[in-house]
Design a protein around this motif. Structure first.
Motif, PDB file in Angstrom:
ATOM      1  N   VAL A  73      -0.902  -9.967  -6.417  1.00 12.82           N
ATOM      2  CA  VAL A  73      -1.905  -9.958  -5.477  1.00 12.82           C
ATOM      3  C   VAL A  73      -1.598  -9.977  -4.218  1.00 12.82           C
ATOM      4  N   ILE A  74      -1.799  -8.837  -3.492  1.00 11.74           N
ATOM      5  CA  ILE A  74      -1.302  -8.901  -1.857  1.00 11.74           C
ATOM      6  C   ILE A  74      -2.378  -9.147  -1.317  1.00 11.74           C
ATOM      7  N   ILE A  75      -2.412  -9.989  -0.364  1.00  7.18           N
ATOM      8  CA  ILE A  75      -3.307 -10.292   0.850  1.00  7.18           C
ATOM      9  C   ILE A  75      -2.830  -9.954   2.096  1.00  7.18           C
ATOM     10  N   ASP A  76      -3.741  -9.582   3.010  1.00  7.84           N
ATOM     11  CA  ASP A  76      -3.489  -8.983   4.233  1.00  7.84           C
ATOM     12  C   ASP A  76      -4.627  -9.646   5.259  1.00  7.84           C
ATOM     13  N   HIS A  77      -4.304 -10.449   6.110  1.00  5.36           N
ATOM     14  CA  HIS A  77      -5.579 -11.115   7.097  1.00  5.36           C
ATOM     15  C   HIS A  77      -6.524 -11.457   6.605  1.00  5.36           C
ATOM     16  N   GLY A  78      -6.483 -12.178   5.258  1.00 11.93           N
ATOM     17  CA  GLY A  78      -7.461 -12.922   4.430  1.00 11.93           C
ATOM     18  C   GLY A  78      -8.372 -12.120   3.610  1.00 11.93           C
ATOM     19  N   ARG A  79      -7.594 -10.871   3.439  1.00  9.62           N
ATOM     20  CA  ARG A  79      -8.433  -9.884   2.244  1.00  9.62           C
ATOM     21  C   ARG A  79      -7.453  -9.317   1.389  1.00  9.62           C
ATOM     22  N   VAL A  80      -7.797  -9.538   0.254  1.00 10.45           N
ATOM     23  CA  VAL A  80      -6.869  -8.950  -0.858  1.00 10.45           C
ATOM     24  C   VAL A  80      -7.013  -7.396  -0.673  1.00 10.45           C
ATOM     25  N   VAL A  81      -5.631  -6.654  -0.432  1.00 16.01           N
ATOM     26  CA  VAL A  81      -5.663  -5.308  -0.303  1.00 16.01           C
ATOM     27  C   VAL A  81      -5.060  -4.600  -1.546  1.00 16.01           C
ATOM     28  N   LEU A  82      -4.690  -5.339  -2.466  1.00  5.36           N
ATOM     29  CA  LEU A  82      -4.107  -4.749  -3.713  1.00  5.36           C
ATOM     30  C   LEU A  82      -3.831  -5.899  -4.818  1.00  5.36           C
ATOM     31  N   ALA A  83      -4.322  -5.527  -6.133  1.00  6.62           N
ATOM     32  CA  ALA A  83      -4.326  -6.497  -6.913  1.00  6.62           C
ATOM     33  C   ALA A  83      -4.203  -5.887  -8.446  1.00  6.62           C
ATOM     34  N   GLY A  84      -3.496  -6.388  -9.630  1.00  8.69           N
ATOM     35  CA  GLY A  84      -3.614  -5.990 -10.626  1.00  8.69           C
ATOM     36  C   GLY A  84      -2.350  -6.152 -11.162  1.00  8.69           C
ATOM     37  N   GLU A  85      -2.227  -5.558 -12.512  1.00 13.96           N
ATOM     38  CA  GLU A  85      -1.029  -5.333 -13.249  1.00 13.96           C
ATOM     39  C   GLU A  85       0.218  -4.707 -12.589  1.00 13.96           C
ATOM     40  N   LEU A  86       1.419  -5.140 -12.271  1.00 18.03           N
ATOM     41  CA  LEU A  86       2.337  -4.525 -11.272  1.00 18.03           C
ATOM     42  C   LEU A  86       2.889  -3.213 -11.971  1.00 18.03           C
ATOM     43  N   ALA A  87       3.071  -3.055 -13.088  1.00 14.74           N
ATOM     44  CA  ALA A  87       3.542  -1.697 -13.821  1.00 14.74           C
ATOM     45  C   ALA A  87       2.552  -0.820 -13.425  1.00 14.74           C
ATOM     46  N   ARG A  88       1.111  -0.971 -13.677  1.00 14.71           N
ATOM     47  CA  ARG A  88       0.134   0.141 -13.567  1.00 14.71           C
ATOM     48  C   ARG A  88      -0.048   0.306 -11.911  1.00 14.71           C
ATOM     49  N   LEU A  89       0.291  -0.745 -11.184  1.00 14.56           N
ATOM     50  CA  LEU A  89       0.174  -0.278  -9.673  1.00 14.56           C
ATOM     51  C   LEU A  89       1.136   0.659  -9.259  1.00 14.56           C
ATOM     52  N   ARG A  90       2.571   0.202  -9.490  1.00 13.83           N
ATOM     53  CA  ARG A  90       3.579   0.995  -9.293  1.00 13.83           C
ATOM     54  C   ARG A  90       3.528   2.469  -9.854  1.00 13.83           C
ATOM     55  N   ALA A  91       2.907   2.553 -11.256  1.00 12.02           N
ATOM     56  CA  ALA A  91       3.099   3.895 -11.776  1.00 12.02           C
ATOM     57  C   ALA A  91       1.542   4.718 -11.342  1.00 12.02           C
ATOM     58  N   ALA A  92       0.776   4.204 -10.508  1.00 16.82           N
ATOM     59  CA  ALA A  92      -0.561   4.876  -9.941  1.00 16.82           C
ATOM     60  C   ALA A  92      -0.042   5.595  -8.695  1.00 16.82           C
ATOM     61  N   LEU A  93       1.079   5.167  -8.069  1.00 14.84           N
ATOM     62  CA  LEU A  93       1.158   5.917  -6.797  1.00 14.84           C
ATOM     63  C   LEU A  93       2.039   7.394  -7.272  1.00 14.84           C
ATOM     64  N   PRO A  94       1.527   8.492  -6.584  1.00  9.64           N
ATOM     65  CA  PRO A  94       2.201   9.700  -6.833  1.00  9.64           C
ATOM     66  C   PRO A  94       3.703   9.902  -6.607  1.00  9.64           C
ATOM     67  N   GLN A  95       4.116   9.053  -5.621  1.00  9.35           N
ATOM     68  CA  GLN A  95       5.691   9.334  -5.184  1.00  9.35           C
ATOM     69  C   GLN A  95       6.519   8.718  -6.260  1.00  9.35           C
ATOM     70  N   ARG A  96       7.880   9.261  -6.557  1.00  8.74           N
ATOM     71  CA  ARG A  96       8.715   8.795  -7.260  1.00  8.74           C
ATOM     72  C   ARG A  96       9.791   8.670  -6.475  1.00  8.74           C
ATOM     73  N   PHE A  97      10.966   7.717  -6.780  1.00  6.85           N
ATOM     74  CA  PHE A  97      12.243   7.662  -5.828  1.00  6.85           C
ATOM     75  C   PHE A  97      13.631   7.974  -6.677  1.00  6.85           C
ATOM     76  N   ALA A  98      14.306   8.620  -6.367  1.00  6.74           N
ATOM     77  CA  ALA A  98      15.481   8.905  -6.914  1.00  6.74           C
ATOM     78  C   ALA A  98      16.815   8.044  -6.241  1.00  6.74           C
ATOM     79  N   GLU A  99      17.436   7.307  -7.060  1.00 11.75           N
ATOM     80  CA  GLU A  99      18.814   6.526  -6.541  1.00 11.75           C
ATOM     81  C   GLU A  99      19.993   7.235  -7.088  1.00 11.75           C
TER      82      GLU A  99
END
Length: 295
Positions: free
Chosen positions: A200-226
């Motif tokens: 759960v990510i909170i900013d200035h008293g409001r929840v801005v993102l919440a949920g299962e971490l794996a799904r939240l990460r997978a939902a973003l279109p960007q990927r990162f190569a190391e």
């Protein structure tokens, strides 16, 4: 299950919680994240009636939290909540008995926890003679001695050495595996990413993102190569849809947009250097956090 539903708390002109809503589920570790002053501590205190909401509710198993519910909860505040001149074991037995258990029953549980966390030989010492890390462990025992159904911890890993940190992380994971609801705040995002199923990510008293971490990460279109390599650094800027986000000697981290081609990244690396390792993953929790609080 712990639920916040539209929680609002104001301190004069400051709104600490502004319609805060989220759920922490049983049997799971939930990381509660936010910058300093985001409202995390206020929300945690509201669970225990230490802060009275101006609007909204906190619920446990679908009902408003009662004093009886709180007797079965465990809380570890960020500020030291121990009596510094009191002996470790006496203090823990005292805290355990506040929930109505007998001295014999609590004493046995205290001894088991002290042994588990490597504090058995400090049981008769005063708290103010312990190191910061050992005081953290004592405070954790105070929170878990009654085997709580809900465990809430505010920055429990602050100041711990790697051995103590690993012991505490294992204990929290074990409690969640046993069916407890575990909610904790931390600024150590790499640790949260390793431990937690939910965030759960909170900013200035409001929840801005919440949920299962794996799904939240997978939902973003960007990927990162190391990429780790030997030799001359490739010209990463020549690749369309690819942005260099971190670089060091023999290392590069690239953000790859949906329009980017990971095969081209590999080909470029192999064409100008000796490729020693390559990973391709969704955004880290740290990147997810920065995006959530910046939006």
């Amino acid at each position: 299950m712990l639920e916040f539903d539209g929680a609002v708390k104001r301190f004069g002109p400051l709104t600490a919680l502004d319609g805060c809503s989220f759920t922490a589920r049983p049997g799971r570790l939930t990381g509660f994240l936010g910058a300093n002053g985001a409202g995390k501590t206020t929300a945690m205190r509201a669970v225990f009636g230490l802060v009275h909401l101006d609007a909204g509710t906190t619920r446990w198993c679908g009902q408003p939290i009662s004093p009886g519910d709180r007797a079965a909860f465990g809380y570890m505040p960020e500020e030291r909540g121990l009596y510094p001149r009191m002996r470790v074991r006496d203090q823990l037995v005292y805290f355990g008995r506040l929930c109505g258990r007998s001295a014999t029953e609590v004493g046995g549980a205290v001894d088991r926890w002290l042994e588990r966390l490597g504090l058995a030989d400090r049981a008769e010492d005063r708290v103010d003679t312990l190191s910061h890390g050992n005081q953290q462990r004592v405070q954790l025992v105070a929170a878990v001695v009654n085997e709580p159904s809900l465990l809430v911890l505010d920055e429990p890993f602050s100041g711990l050495d790697p051995i103590a940190l690993a012991a505490m992380a294992d204990l929290l994971a074990e409690m969640a595996a046993g069916g407890a609801t575990v909610l904790f705040s931390s600024h150590q995002l790499d640790l949260v990413e390793h431990l937690c199923e939910d965030v759960v990510i909170i900013d200035h008293g409001r929840v801005v993102l919440a949920g299962e971490l794996a799904r939240l990460r997978a939902a973003l279109p960007q990927r990162f190569a190391e990429i780790r390599f030997r030799g001359r650094a490739p010209a990463w800027s020549d690749l369309p849809g690819v942005q260099l986000v971190a670089v060091d000697d023999g290392f590069a981290r690239l953000q790859v947009e949906p329009t980017g081609d990971v095969a081209q990244v590999v080909a470029l690396a192999q064409g100008s250097a000796e490729l020693t390792s390559f990973t391709y993953q969704p955004p880290t929790l740290s990147e997810l956090f920065r995006r959530a609080v910046a939006s």
